[in-house]
Scaffold this motif. Structure first.
Motif, PDB file in Angstrom:
ATOM      1  N   ARG A 126       7.415  -5.822   3.535  1.00  0.00           N
ATOM      2  CA  ARG A 126       6.982  -4.491   3.125  1.00  0.00           C
ATOM      3  C   ARG A 126       6.215  -4.532   1.802  1.00  0.00           C
ATOM      4  O   ARG A 126       5.206  -3.845   1.632  1.00  0.00           O
ATOM      5  N   THR A 158       4.228   5.091  13.038  1.00  0.00           N
ATOM      6  CA  THR A 158       3.663   5.092  14.397  1.00  0.00           C
ATOM      7  C   THR A 158       4.044   6.362  15.146  1.00  0.00           C
ATOM      8  O   THR A 158       3.197   6.961  15.831  1.00  0.00           O
ATOM      9  N   GLN A 185       2.737  -5.932   2.578  1.00  0.00           N
ATOM     10  CA  GLN A 185       1.903  -4.955   3.278  1.00  0.00           C
ATOM     11  C   GLN A 185       1.449  -3.830   2.346  1.00  0.00           C
ATOM     12  O   GLN A 185       0.341  -3.305   2.492  1.00  0.00           O
ATOM     13  N   VAL A 227      -0.837  -1.454  10.486  1.00  0.00           N
ATOM     14  CA  VAL A 227      -0.140  -0.871   9.335  1.00  0.00           C
ATOM     15  C   VAL A 227      -1.137  -0.351   8.306  1.00  0.00           C
ATOM     16  O   VAL A 227      -0.981   0.748   7.755  1.00  0.00           O
ATOM     17  N   MET A 277       7.148   1.100   9.611  1.00  0.00           N
ATOM     18  CA  MET A 277       6.032   1.077  10.547  1.00  0.00           C
ATOM     19  C   MET A 277       6.336   1.908  11.795  1.00  0.00           C
ATOM     20  O   MET A 277       5.463   2.611  12.315  1.00  0.00           O
TER      21      MET A 277
END
Length: 770
Positions: free
Chosen positions: A491, A685, A494, A550, A681
């Motif tokens: 995380r 989504t 990202q 992402v 994520m």
């Protein structure tokens, strides 16, 4: 004897009174009593004698006789009674009683010190400093300022000044500090050899030229800020000498800031100018990467904002001197980042600091450095123009080139067994076809953003799968702790990728266009990623596509929950070939099916109110289809394999915990869940799927027929998949638009069309979930 008998009678009567109580008291003496003044005088004389005895330390007899005229012819006993007898009489204040002439005088009280005179009157007024004294004081201030900002001390050839352990001593002809001499002082410091003993200080000097000059710029900025704050406090004071000193010191600090930026720019444009700055672009890359460890000491940190930082001033200086050199410096700096990124495979790796020209730290540190490089918009635009940013154009000669992995060669002096092993490896390598310059593997190996996004926690990597060895014999708590620990690192990485892409997108129209061109290339070369068994010589790794999804989901955040902004999604983008670059093409081998069999293309030109929002929306929907949706199908296959293997072991009465095949399959499941089922994520989504459903509900039927078929298919598949494997992530999320979309498509108005009838089972499964 006349006085002796009454005393015996008085004593006897007193003792009797003490025995018989209050009814019988001591009888009064028949003799006459002393007057009150006489008793008081007698008692005071005795007290004065005791006090005089303690002061003079003389041995006075306690039984001194004192004849007192009783006025009645009767005398008291010659011996004075004890002090306890004196307590039987009430004590009278001696200040009100007249002292007899025979009583000795009291000692004089100690005189207290007179109060000190007023300090303001006692203090002598300061004498004004002479011109010579003021000059010496200013010189000391300049020397101290030079040591604080440049970490050096000056001395002439025959100087005997004491050196400081934390500063570099430089010998020049004129050691005086002036505004005009700052350039010469810096040149003398930068011209030193890296092996010079003068650089061996405690603490150590900043390495190289860029790091040292960036530190000097920061220190000079801090000193200038403190100096100006002190001037503000002395505004109302009439201290002309201090104001003159502050003005000259401020001029020196401003000159230091100017010269360090100028020398840094010259060192980057001419690497051989200073021996300490031969690898100037590598030093710049390392300084930018250091921002992840200490942001406040970074060269991109400005006391008054990013535009006042050393890096921003350096970029402006390079642009003002030579824009071409600025492009070259940024390209060389980016090459050091790409070289270090190529050595990283997962977020657990340490980076390329051990290689020549590498950067210390893992992928997170390197990506942080790239993000800091893009903090200057001109530098971000230059980064998107480097040759390694995009894939070769489709149809070009370079795009048809094939990259073949090198075949291992037989080392000299190998044994017979080693020779047979190498021949076997060569035979296996002969059949490998490699990959094209324009393909999925080339995207993540040859482009900058591909190198960034390929780093994660891929399930096939040994560093990830080895964390779940003997998974069947471990507790679920232990397994979940391992998964959560890896997810935290993923995380963080990202988030850094999101910051980098956002910095590029907000750097201007040109940089944003280059980023969108890279996304188009990524979606086109991975057209086969949704297959049951993707060809890894043509498509990118699953982790690369997941990270791309992402990043795009984060770009959609501003309009996902804002209905006013989401209304700017223009459905005509799916039919605008120039906008999507062939991602949603309707003809050929890579055609994307539509909801209608033969839709009619719109005749009106595509004129959106906002061009960026439709791009983000449609590209995100396509990226989710190639990453999360295909990954969910693969994960469901692993779950079925795990359940089937466990069932077979139970049928044979074998222990699943000790079976190596079952442990291997179970470790694959847990390793895949680290990235695929990350809660953040999954939640993003689901919110995007709800936005997509709202978009499909609000558009008319003619526009709905032109929408890609996988929009509806992905909504149903992902909603069903998440409800099975991660139902907790659906709690608290608004998914009402998904239900409305399914009801709309299952209504009689659309049920008679064969293409919509295909979604009947999936739509009913979604309705059951709600």
């Amino acid at each position: 004897m006349s006085g002796f008998i009454p005393d015996i009678a008085s004593w006897a009567l007193r003792g009797r009174a003490e025995g018989e109580g209050d009814e019988q008291q001591q009888q009064q003496e028949p003799t006459a009593q002393l007057s009150e003044e006489e008793v008081r005088a007698k008692r005071m004389a005795r007290l004065a004698a005791l006090q005089n005895q303690s002061i003079n330390a003389t041995a006075t007899e306690p039984g001194d006789k004192m004849d007192v005229d009783d006025g009645g012819g009767v005398k008291e006993p010659d011996v004075i009674s004890s002090s306890s007898d004196a307590m039987d009489v009430d004590i009278v204040d001696s200040s009100t009683a007249p002292a007899p002439e025979s009583m000795p005088p009291k000692p004089a009280p100690i005189a207290s010190k007179p109060p000190p005179p007023d300090v303001a009157q006692k203090k002598r007024a300061r004498e004004p400093l002479t011109t010579a004294e003021m000059a010496k004081r200013l010189a000391r201030k300049k020397e101290l300022l030079l040591r604080k900002t440049l970490n050096i001390t000056l001395s002439s050839t025959d100087s005997s000044k004491a050196s400081f352990p934390d500063a570099v001593r430089i010998t020049i002809d004129d050691p005086s500090v002036t505004v005009q001499g700052i350039s010469e002082i810096l040149a003398a410091r930068l011209s030193m050899s890296p092996k010079s003993p003068a650089l061996n200080t405690t603490p150590a000097q900043k390495p190289g030229v860029i790091h040292y000059l960036g530190w000097c710029f920061k220190r000079a900025s801090e000193e200038m800020k403190e100096l100006r704050m002190a001037q503000e406090k002395r505004k109302k004071a009439s201290e002309g000498a201090k104001k003159t000193d502050a003005t000259e010191l401020e001029e020196i600090l401003e000159e230091i800031r100017k010269q360090v930026v100028s020398y840094a720019a010259s060192s980057l444009m001419m690497p051989d100018l200073f021996e300490l700055g031969i690898d100037g672009t590598l030093q710049l890359a390392r300084c930018l990467s250091a921002s992840a460890l200490d942001p406040t000491s970074s060269i991109t940190f400005g006391l008054s904002g990013p535009s006042t930082s050393f890096y921003s001033c350096l970029c402006d200086e390079l642009l003002s001197q030579d824009p071409g050199s600025f492009e070259s410096v940024i390209a060389d700096t980016v090459s050091h980042f790409t070289k270090s990124l190529s050595k990283c495979d997962t977020v657990l790796d340490g980076g390329g600091g051990s290689i020549e020209g590498g950067i210390d730290g893992g992928g997170m540190v390197i990506v942080s450095g790239l993000k800091e490089l893009c903090s200057h918009k001109k530098a971000a635009a230059c980064l998107t123009r480097v040759p390694s940013f995009l894939l070769p154009a489709e149809g070009s000669e370079k795009s048809k080139e094939r990259v073949t992995p090198p075949v291992p060669t037989l080392p000299p002096g190998a044994s017979a067994q080693q020779q047979r092993f190498f021949r076997m490896v060569q035979a296996m390598s002969a059949g490998r076809s490699g990959y094209l310059r324009r393909s999925g593997p080339a995207l993540e190996k040859d482009t900058l953003l591909g190198l960034v996004l390929r780093i994660g926690l891929p399930m096939e990597n040994p560093a990830v799968s080895s964390s779940f060895q003997n998974a069947a014999s471990r507790t679920m708590k232990d397994v979940k702790q391992g998964i959560e620990g890896m997810r935290r690192q993923l995380r963080i990485y990202q988030d850094k990728c999101n910051e980098l892409v956002r910095a590029l997108v907000t750097a201007g129209a040109d940089a944003r266009g280059q980023v969108m061109n890279w996304i188009i290339d990524a979606l086109l070369v991975n057209i086969g990623a949704d297959a049951m068994r993707p060809d890894r010589s043509k498509v990118s790794n699953a982790q690369t596509l997941l990270n791309l999804a992402v990043v795009l989901l984060k770009l959609c955040e501003p309009f996902i929950s804002d209905e006013k902004k989401s209304a700017l999604i223009n459905p005509g983008f799916a039919s605008f070939a120039e906008g999507h670059g062939g991602v949603f093409i309707t003809m050929g081998d890579n055609a994307v099916p539509r909801l209608a069999e033969n839709p009619v293309m719109p005749s009106e030109p595509y004129k959106p109110k906002n061009s960026f929002i439709p791009q983000c929306f449609f590209f995100t929907a396509r990226a989710l289809h190639l990453s999360v949706v295909s990954g969910s199908s693969y994960h469901m296959g692993i779950l079925r394999q795990v359940n089937n293997t466990a069932w077979q072991l139970r049928q044979r009465n074998e222990n699943a915990q000790s079976d190596p095949n079952f442990n291997h399959i179970l470790s694959m499941q847990y390793a895949n869940e680290v990235s695929l089922l990350a809660p953040e994520m999954i939640a993003d989504t689901l919110r995007f799927l709800n936005l997509t459903a709202r978009f499909l509900v609000r558009i008319d039927d003619s526009q709905l027929a032109l929408m890609p078929e996988h929009f509806v298919d992905d909504i149903c598949d992902l909603t069903t998949f998440i409800s099975r494997v991660e139902p907790k992530t659906m709690q608290g999320l608004d998914l009402g638009n998904i239900f409305k979309m399914v009801v709309k498509l299952l209504s009689p108005k659309y049920a008679h069309v064969s293409i919509y009838a295909f979604f009947f089972n999936k739509g009913m499964a979604v309705i059951i979930i709600f």
